[in-house]
Design an enzyme around this catalytic site. Structure first.
Site, short mmCIF file in Angstrom:
data_model
loop_
_atom_site.label_atom_id
_atom_site.label_comp_id
_atom_site.label_asym_id
_atom_site.label_seq_id
_atom_site.Cartn_x
_atom_site.Cartn_y
_atom_site.Cartn_z
N ASP B 27 0.82 -1.22 0.00
CA ASP B 27 0.00 0.00 0.00
C ASP B 27 0.86 1.27 0.00
OD1 ASP B 27 -1.97 -1.92 0.34
OD2 ASP B 27 -2.12 -1.58 2.51
N ASN B 145 -15.83 2.81 4.43
CA ASN B 145 -14.72 2.31 5.24
C ASN B 145 -13.58 3.30 5.04
OD1 ASN B 145 -12.87 0.85 6.67
ND2 ASN B 145 -12.65 -0.80 5.16
N ALA B 146 -13.41 4.18 5.96
CA ALA B 146 -12.54 5.36 5.76
C ALA B 146 -11.06 4.99 5.92
CB ALA B 146 -12.94 6.47 6.71
N ILE B 147 -10.56 4.30 4.91
CA ILE B 147 -9.11 4.03 4.83
C ILE B 147 -8.67 4.34 3.40
CG2 ILE B 147 -9.22 2.24 6.61
CD1 ILE B 147 -8.89 0.16 4.32
N ASP B 148 -7.41 4.11 3.12
CA ASP B 148 -6.85 4.26 1.78
C ASP B 148 -7.06 5.66 1.22
OD1 ASP B 148 -6.20 1.65 2.08
OD2 ASP B 148 -7.12 0.93 0.23
N SER B 166 -12.87 1.73 1.04
CA SER B 166 -12.39 0.38 0.77
C SER B 166 -13.55 -0.60 0.83
CB SER B 166 -11.32 -0.02 1.79
OG SER B 166 -10.99 -1.37 1.66
N GLU B 198 -10.85 -0.06 -3.72
CA GLU B 198 -10.11 0.65 -2.68
C GLU B 198 -8.91 1.33 -3.33
OE1 GLU B 198 -9.00 -2.20 0.26
OE2 GLU B 198 -7.56 -3.24 -1.01
N HIS B 268 -2.74 0.10 -5.68
CA HIS B 268 -2.32 1.36 -5.07
C HIS B 268 -1.48 2.21 -6.03
CE1 HIS B 268 -3.69 0.96 -0.81
NE2 HIS B 268 -3.90 -0.25 -1.26
#
Lengths: 235, 499
Positions: B27, B145-148, B166, B198, B268
């Site tokens: 990532d 889903n508050a990532i990436d 994500s 994502e 990514h």
């Protein structure tokens, strides 16, 4: 005096009578006088600015010398390094000067092309001279108002050719080829302030034959601050 | 590196090179060039730092969180999400760096935190990261889903944006304040722009906003189906449609890069724009088969075709003829060529040709360099260009050089006449020569960057007595030289074609 626009038949006959080595000269004995080269004129100025794209238009050209050699690197080098007349790599001829090659007297002609290129076929044909299996010598003097470093001589030729700037060999183009703008380009060189002698030997096997030449700056743009012609500019 | 020896011995084409050194990474953040070094940060405890002096050889350099009190995210970030540190992204705005990182708890409860710094160099006296708190978060129930995180600076108006998400729910977009890196309108509802993906990030080119995301599954080594897909829109807020007109909100996505070669599961995407028309992209592979299936960083050329980004390949070793885009003529050693099959006429024993009336003969073999090179002069020879005629002096073997450094994504190469040691070199007068043998000097090491149109820029690592970086240039149909690279001209664009 140039023969290009006014070729006296008597001179052609005289040349033949002198025992020219040029095979096709025999034709001239039976043909009517040829018209002047449509793309070449007599020199109008001893030194003039290059054309819009920087091409040098004023040249001294020696009537063709008959040669027979492959247009390979070694074949062309052998041809152009053969001694034909005294000081051929150093003399600065003038219009009407004559040299003797293999017993035949031939003449330098001051010409200006109306195009970007100098049509050697037109030149030779108008004079009743051969256009195939020949070597042309061409000379011009480039006058630079100041020393200019990092410029390049850029030429095209049909066919092979070798070029010198101030006595140094800077370009060799070999094999049968058409004249393409900026085909052969020298490494970076310096034009000295004042006169610089550009000399070329163009070897043609058959068909059309011509050349073009200009100087390019570091960015590939034509150098137009110079003037060029058949004799140094007056001081 | 091991590849150079292999290529030199076998003269085979090797696959695209993964990065050298320690390229372990999962990532990765967008690769950033800062004060002559390349930086990227990845998933892992404390956000591992990877640094490279040249973009080719990478090393680990501790973690980013080491610069924070307690070595962990701020309490507000942990409260909104969790104390994991995953998948960061980094962007420079003015004199500041904004680093956004994922801080998931039990997904989809997660947060994206902000860190603000002035320098990326851990050895700098100014090295410091300040906690900017949570920027966006998901509560574990909503369709997010508050990532990436993926940061994007709109070149049209200087507005700053963040995409994130994500799989669980949507990929979302919020606008950021370029002065602080925080949300510009925290009360506004995020814009949903994609689903089922994502690792989102946006780039812009010629009137189009491109949203690149990663589809498939991660984190399972060679069993990961990760692949990078994309859509484009005329507005930053979408709709982002793929090449078939399917909205990415409905699962659309044109493939940008899938598994290939010895690499499985790319994901990514990050843009590395080197300027002058040279663009690269970074990604990680879930499994590098040449490194035991480890997850590694890679940097590859970014090309553009028909309005879409295309994943290019780093240059591979092999034997090529090198053709000028400007002139169509091929680079050659300035020696007298011999026609393949020999000369015809004049006593030559050449075969074939004529005007088609003769019989069809036996196949004419490729020209053997050993049969013609004995007539070539020794010493330093000139280089020129001619129509490609399949002759020995026109074929170049290009092989990576071990321990000579590199540039983003690739090692330096040596360029030699195939079957000989004669080596292409830059000269002090900013011209070219072919030397009798390869010395390893920087004037004989070549950088070969694929440009966005698929052609190549060729540059010596250094030119003797010249500070300026120069590129192989066609100054005329028959004359190569070295000159400043001009991205708007074909003079310095080259093609490498298999003989």
């Amino acid at each position: 005096m140039s023969l290009l626009h006014t070729v006296p038949p008597a001179l052609i006959v005289l040349a033949v009578a002198c025992g020219s080595a040029f095979v096709s000269l025999a034709r001239a004995q039976t043909e009517a006088p040829r018209k002047p080269a449509s793309t070449l004129t007599r020199t109008t100025s001893p030194s003039k600015a290059p054309g819009p794209d920087g091409f040098i238009q004023g040249w001294l050209i020696l009537e063709p010398i008959g040669v027979k050699a492959p247009l390979t690197d070694s074949g062309v080098q052998t041809v152009v390094k053969t001694d034909y007349f005294p000081e051929q790599l150093s003399a600065l001829p003038r219009d009407g000067d004559k040299v003797t090659v293999a017993g035949t007297e031939i003449t330098w002609h001051a010409v200006e092309t109306v195009n970007y290129n100098v049509n050697l076929y037109h030149f030779a044909y108008a004079l009743g001279k051969p256009t195939s299996n020949v070597l042309f010598w061409a000379v011009t003097v480039v006058n630079s108002p100041a020393e200019i470093a990092g410029v390049r001589l850029a030429i095209g030729s049909n066919a092979a050719s070798v070029w010198w700037v101030n006595g140094k060999e800077v370009i060799g183009l070999y094999n049968d080829r058409q004249s393409v703008i900026d085909d052969g380009v020298s490494k970076r060189l310096t034009l000295q302030k004042g006169p610089n002698v550009i000399r070329a030997a163009i070897v043609n096997a058959g068909g059309a034959t011509d050349f073009c030449a200009r100087f390019l700056d570091e960015h590939g743009n034509p150098v137009r601050s110079i003037s060029a012609g058949v004799e140094p500019a007056s001081k | 590196m091991r590849y150079s020896t292999l290529a030199a011995m076998l003269l085979i084409v090797v696959p695209a090179f993964a990065l050298d050194g320690d390229p372990r990474m999962h990532d990765p953040s967008t690769v950033i060039l800062h004060d002559g070094k390349y930086y990227s940060y990845g998933t892992g405890a404390g956000l591992p730092i990877s640094i490279s002096d040249d973009g080719w050889t990478w090393r680990r350099a501790g973690t980013l969180m080491q610069a924070l009190p307690g070595g962990r995210p701020g309490t507000d970030v942990i409260a909104r999400g969790g104390n994991n540190t995953w998948a960061p992204d980094l962007i420079r705005i003015g004199e500041k760096y904004f680093l956004y990182y994922s801080a998931p708890g039990t997904q989809p409860k997660a947060a994206i935190g902000l860190l603000v710094g002035k320098t990326l160099d851990p050895n700098s006296a100014d090295y410091k990261w300040e906690d900017g708190g949570p920027v966006v978060w998901s509560d574990g129930v909503e369709d997010s889903n508050a990532i990436d995180p993926g940061a994007f600076l709109d070149p049209n108006n200087g507005s700053l944006w963040l995409t994130y998400g994500s799989y669980f729910g949507y990929i979302r977009l919020v606008q950021l304040d370029p002065k602080t890196g925080k949300r510009l309108y925290p009360d506004r509802k995020p814009v949903n722009i994609a689903i089922n993906s994502e690792a989102s990030i946006m780039i812009f080119r010629e009137g189009w906003y491109y949203l690149l995301v990663t589809h498939g599954s991660c984190c399972a080594g060679a069993n990961s189906s990760y692949n990078i897909r994309m859509g484009r829109a005329r507005k930053v807020t979408g709709p982002f449609l793929d090449n078939m007109g399917i909205d990415m909100l409905q699962g659309g996505g044109k493939l940008f890069l899938g598994s290939g070669g010895r690499y499985i599961g790319p994901g990514h995407f990050g843009l590395l724009d080197l300027g002058s028309g040279v663009q690269k992209f970074s990604c990680h592979y879930e499994a590098d088969l040449d490194r035991g299936g480890a997850s590694v960083l890679d940097i590859r050329p970014l090309l553009w075709r028909d309005g879409w980004p295309v994943a290019g390949d780093n240059f591979t070793a092999g034997t090529y003829h090198i053709e000028s885009v400007r002139t169509g003529t091929a680079l050659e050693l300035a020696v007298e060529g011999v026609p393949v099959g020999g000369r015809r006429g004049g006593g030559g024993r050449g075969r074939g040709g004529g005007r088609g009336e003769g019989p069809i003969g036996e196949p004419i073999p490729d020209q053997d360099v050993t049969q013609v090179a004995d007539k070539w002069p020794g010493g330093h020879l000139d280089v020129r260009m001619s129509p490609y005629m399949l002759q020995a002096q026109q074929k170049w073997t290009i092989a990576p050089v071990a321990n000579a450094g590199g540039y983003p994504g690739s090692p330096y190469f040596k360029i030699t006449i195939a079957g000989t040691e004669r080596s292409l070199a830059a000269t002090a007068d900013r011209e070219l020569a072919v030397l009798p043998a390869f010395s390893g000097g920087p004037e004989q090491l070549w950088r070969i960057d694929q440009l966005t149109d698929g052609t190549y820029r060729v540059m010596p690592k250094a030119t003797p007595n010249v500070k300026e970086r120069l590129a192989l240039s066609a100054i005329g149909s028959s004359m190569p030289t070295l000159a400043t690279f001009n991205p708007d001209s074909d003079r310095q664009r080259w093609l490498f074609k298999r003989p």
